[in-house]
Design a protein around this motif. Structure first.
Motif, PDB file in Angstrom:
ATOM      1  N   ALA A  37      -3.633  16.740  36.202  1.00 27.03           N
ATOM      2  CA  ALA A  37      -2.409  16.062  36.625  1.00 27.03           C
ATOM      3  C   ALA A  37      -2.246  16.140  38.139  1.00 27.03           C
ATOM      4  O   ALA A  37      -1.865  15.155  38.789  1.00 27.03           O
ATOM      5  CB  ALA A  37      -1.199  16.675  35.922  1.00 27.03           C
ATOM      6  N   ILE A  38      -2.547  17.310  38.720  1.00 27.57           N
ATOM      7  CA  ILE A  38      -2.473  17.454  40.178  1.00 27.57           C
ATOM      8  C   ILE A  38      -3.449  16.498  40.853  1.00 27.57           C
ATOM      9  O   ILE A  38      -3.110  15.816  41.828  1.00 27.57           O
ATOM     10  CB  ILE A  38      -2.745  18.906  40.588  1.00 27.57           C
ATOM     11  N   ALA A  39      -4.662  16.440  40.314  1.00 24.22           N
ATOM     12  CA  ALA A  39      -5.681  15.556  40.898  1.00 24.22           C
ATOM     13  C   ALA A  39      -5.285  14.089  40.792  1.00 24.22           C
ATOM     14  O   ALA A  39      -5.722  13.264  41.602  1.00 24.22           O
ATOM     15  CB  ALA A  39      -7.025  15.784  40.201  1.00 24.22           C
ATOM     16  N   GLY A  40      -4.441  13.761  39.816  1.00 19.09           N
ATOM     17  CA  GLY A  40      -4.049  12.371  39.614  1.00 19.09           C
ATOM     18  C   GLY A  40      -2.850  11.928  40.428  1.00 19.09           C
ATOM     19  O   GLY A  40      -2.503  10.738  40.415  1.00 19.09           O
ATOM     20  N   LEU A  41      -2.208  12.848  41.150  1.00 21.02           N
ATOM     21  CA  LEU A  41      -1.055  12.476  41.957  1.00 21.02           C
ATOM     22  C   LEU A  41      -1.479  11.613  43.143  1.00 21.02           C
ATOM     23  O   LEU A  41      -2.493  11.875  43.784  1.00 21.02           O
ATOM     24  CB  LEU A  41      -0.341  13.732  42.461  1.00 21.02           C
ATOM     25  N   PRO A 163       7.143  22.150  47.287  1.00 22.05           N
ATOM     26  CA  PRO A 163       6.435  23.434  47.244  1.00 22.05           C
ATOM     27  C   PRO A 163       5.642  23.775  48.499  1.00 22.05           C
ATOM     28  O   PRO A 163       5.248  24.933  48.674  1.00 22.05           O
ATOM     29  CB  PRO A 163       5.511  23.274  46.028  1.00 22.05           C
ATOM     30  N   GLY A 164       5.426  22.792  49.370  1.00 25.25           N
ATOM     31  CA  GLY A 164       4.739  23.091  50.616  1.00 25.25           C
ATOM     32  C   GLY A 164       5.554  23.955  51.551  1.00 25.25           C
ATOM     33  O   GLY A 164       5.000  24.623  52.435  1.00 25.25           O
ATOM     34  N   THR A 165       6.883  23.952  51.360  1.00 26.69           N
ATOM     35  CA  THR A 165       7.758  24.736  52.238  1.00 26.69           C
ATOM     36  C   THR A 165       8.686  25.683  51.487  1.00 26.69           C
ATOM     37  O   THR A 165       9.334  26.518  52.117  1.00 26.69           O
ATOM     38  CB  THR A 165       8.623  23.809  53.120  1.00 26.69           C
ATOM     39  N   TRP A 166       8.771  25.565  50.147  1.00 26.74           N
ATOM     40  CA  TRP A 166       9.651  26.463  49.384  1.00 26.74           C
ATOM     41  C   TRP A 166       9.064  26.712  47.997  1.00 26.74           C
ATOM     42  O   TRP A 166       8.659  25.771  47.304  1.00 26.74           O
ATOM     43  CB  TRP A 166      11.048  25.874  49.232  1.00 26.74           C
ATOM     44  N   LEU A 167       9.061  27.989  47.616  1.00 30.45           N
ATOM     45  CA  LEU A 167       8.686  28.404  46.267  1.00 30.45           C
ATOM     46  C   LEU A 167       9.692  29.443  45.794  1.00 30.45           C
ATOM     47  O   LEU A 167      10.334  30.116  46.616  1.00 30.45           O
ATOM     48  CB  LEU A 167       7.274  29.002  46.255  1.00 30.45           C
ATOM     49  N   PRO A 168       9.853  29.624  44.498  1.00 28.82           N
ATOM     50  CA  PRO A 168      10.781  30.638  44.012  1.00 28.82           C
ATOM     51  C   PRO A 168      10.457  32.011  44.594  1.00 28.82           C
ATOM     52  O   PRO A 168       9.282  32.373  44.732  1.00 28.82           O
ATOM     53  CB  PRO A 168      10.552  30.621  42.489  1.00 28.82           C
ATOM     54  N   PRO A 169      11.475  32.793  44.938  1.00 28.75           N
ATOM     55  CA  PRO A 169      11.225  34.115  45.511  1.00 28.75           C
ATOM     56  C   PRO A 169      10.537  35.066  44.539  1.00 28.75           C
ATOM     57  O   PRO A 169       9.814  35.962  44.975  1.00 28.75           O
ATOM     58  CB  PRO A 169      12.624  34.617  45.880  1.00 28.75           C
ATOM     59  N   TYR A 170      10.744  34.864  43.245  1.00 29.09           N
ATOM     60  CA  TYR A 170      10.091  35.697  42.239  1.00 29.09           C
ATOM     61  C   TYR A 170       8.675  35.156  42.010  1.00 29.09           C
ATOM     62  O   TYR A 170       8.489  34.069  41.476  1.00 29.09           O
ATOM     63  CB  TYR A 170      10.903  35.676  40.944  1.00 29.09           C
ATOM     64  N   GLU A 171       7.671  35.905  42.450  1.00 32.86           N
ATOM     65  CA  GLU A 171       6.293  35.413  42.383  1.00 32.86           C
ATOM     66  C   GLU A 171       5.855  35.108  40.959  1.00 32.86           C
ATOM     67  O   GLU A 171       5.060  34.197  40.723  1.00 32.86           O
ATOM     68  CB  GLU A 171       5.342  36.420  43.034  1.00 32.86           C
ATOM     69  N   GLY A 198      -1.854  20.095  49.076  1.00 30.57           N
ATOM     70  CA  GLY A 198      -2.652  21.288  49.332  1.00 30.57           C
ATOM     71  C   GLY A 198      -2.076  22.512  48.656  1.00 30.57           C
ATOM     72  O   GLY A 198      -2.811  23.341  48.078  1.00 30.57           O
ATOM     73  N   THR A 199      -0.752  22.646  48.677  1.00 35.06           N
ATOM     74  CA  THR A 199      -0.099  23.778  48.009  1.00 35.06           C
ATOM     75  C   THR A 199      -0.280  23.693  46.502  1.00 35.06           C
ATOM     76  O   THR A 199      -0.571  24.697  45.837  1.00 35.06           O
ATOM     77  CB  THR A 199       1.392  23.810  48.361  1.00 35.06           C
ATOM     78  N   LEU A 200      -0.099  22.509  45.943  1.00 40.86           N
ATOM     79  CA  LEU A 200      -0.270  22.339  44.502  1.00 40.86           C
ATOM     80  C   LEU A 200      -1.700  22.666  44.075  1.00 40.86           C
ATOM     81  O   LEU A 200      -1.918  23.318  43.045  1.00 40.86           O
ATOM     82  CB  LEU A 200       0.090  20.914  44.097  1.00 40.86           C
ATOM     83  N   GLN A 201      -2.668  22.238  44.846  1.00 43.20           N
ATOM     84  CA  GLN A 201      -4.064  22.528  44.508  1.00 43.20           C
ATOM     85  C   GLN A 201      -4.366  24.017  44.604  1.00 43.20           C
ATOM     86  O   GLN A 201      -5.029  24.586  43.738  1.00 43.20           O
ATOM     87  CB  GLN A 201      -4.991  21.733  45.428  1.00 43.20           C
ATOM     88  N   ARG A 202      -3.859  24.665  45.648  1.00 41.44           N
ATOM     89  CA  ARG A 202      -4.111  26.093  45.836  1.00 41.44           C
ATOM     90  C   ARG A 202      -3.480  26.911  44.714  1.00 41.44           C
ATOM     91  O   ARG A 202      -4.134  27.768  44.116  1.00 41.44           O
ATOM     92  CB  ARG A 202      -3.559  26.550  47.186  1.00 41.44           C
ATOM     93  N   LEU A 203      -2.230  26.638  44.412  1.00 43.59           N
ATOM     94  CA  LEU A 203      -1.563  27.381  43.351  1.00 43.59           C
ATOM     95  C   LEU A 203      -2.117  27.013  41.983  1.00 43.59           C
ATOM     96  O   LEU A 203      -2.261  27.869  41.113  1.00 43.59           O
ATOM     97  CB  LEU A 203      -0.055  27.117  43.391  1.00 43.59           C
ATOM     98  N   GLY A 204      -2.437  25.733  41.811  1.00 45.81           N
ATOM     99  CA  GLY A 204      -2.966  25.297  40.529  1.00 45.81           C
ATOM    100  C   GLY A 204      -4.260  25.990  40.165  1.00 45.81           C
ATOM    101  O   GLY A 204      -4.530  26.259  38.994  1.00 45.81           O
ATOM    102  N   ALA A 205      -5.054  26.304  41.170  1.00 45.93           N
ATOM    103  CA  ALA A 205      -6.315  27.007  40.918  1.00 45.93           C
ATOM    104  C   ALA A 205      -6.077  28.444  40.471  1.00 45.93           C
ATOM    105  O   ALA A 205      -6.958  29.061  39.857  1.00 45.93           O
ATOM    106  CB  ALA A 205      -7.172  26.996  42.185  1.00 45.93           C
ATOM    107  N   GLN A 206      -4.884  28.978  40.757  1.00 51.60           N
ATOM    108  CA  GLN A 206      -4.562  30.356  40.414  1.00 51.60           C
ATOM    109  C   GLN A 206      -3.751  30.469  39.123  1.00 51.60           C
ATOM    110  O   GLN A 206      -3.561  31.566  38.602  1.00 51.60           O
ATOM    111  CB  GLN A 206      -3.763  31.005  41.551  1.00 51.60           C
TER     112      GLN A 206
END
Length: 217
Positions: A37-41, A163-171, A198-206
């Motif tokens: 889904a990320i790759a399709g955006l 998500p490039g500039t804000w993510l939930p504080p609870y990891e 870039g953020t979605l791809q990085r987090l998505g891989a994790q």
């Protein structure tokens, strides 16, 4: 604001829990692995020209049952159901705000967050929608990941950021948040900018490559 009671919340697999209706991917339509889904955006520059929050009519009572979209989300996501009074006034109740892993007593301390904020949606394609399409987006009760009850503090901290500039504080909540964000962007065919992607791809891989069910507009 209601009292915050901090406590860990995990599902049977040890992953961060979401409100029950938001953890299940039961919407109709194709189920897509998260990374696919990320790759399709679609990637495009953002453009906020002409944005006005009032272009998205929100908190309507679409089914005319006396409860606005805001109240419907609060009722649906309550861990302990509130009492529902005249004109859908809510008393008592308990909620889980997954952005910071906190329990909230009473609805007064909660906001209903548009997972993809209205301004971000405008930037990403909603500027070309009809007023009715924007109203449907702002009141989407069909996609349980589109609207979420969270503490006012963190809804306002997030504001209109992606998500490039804000993510939930609870990891521990970030994979759930990523999944929610991508689900909504996919359903509405909203674009992403390069930093966001870039953020979605990085987090998505994790994160677990779970299937998402975006549904259709």
């Amino acid at each position: 604001m209601g009292a915050l009671l901090f406590a860990p919340a995990t599902n049977a697999a040890g992953a961060p829990a979401r409100p029950a209706q938001a953890t299940a991917t039961t919407e109709t339509g194709t189920r897509i692995p998260l990374r696919d889904a990320i790759a399709g955006l679609r990637v495009a520059d953002e453009d906020r020209s002409g944005y006005d929050r009032d272009a998205f009519r929100h908190w309507v009572d679409a089914d005319r049952d006396g409860c606005s979209t805001r109240a419907e989300v609060l009722i649906e996501e309550a861990v302990t159901p509130p009492e529902i009074g005249a004109k859908c006034a809510l008393t008592g109740g308990r909620w889980y705000s997954y952005y910071e892993d906190a329990y909230v007593e009473g609805a007064s301390g909660l906001d209903i967050d548009h997972m993809v904020p209205l301004a971000e949606a405008w930037d990403s394609g909603a500027s070309g929608w009809t007023s009715k399409e924007r109203e449907q987006y702002a009141n989407d009760l069909d996609q349980p990941r589109a609207l979420v009850a969270v503490t006012a503090k963190y809804n306002r901290s997030k504001a209109d950021q992606d998500p490039g500039t804000w993510l939930p504080p609870y990891e521990g909540a970030r994979c759930a948040y990523l999944t929610d964000w991508v689900t909504v962007k996919t359903k509405y065919d909203l674009t992403v900018d390069n930093t966001e992607l870039g953020t979605l791809q990085r987090l998505g891989a994790q994160c677990p490559n779970v299937p998402i069910s975006p549904g259709t507009r």
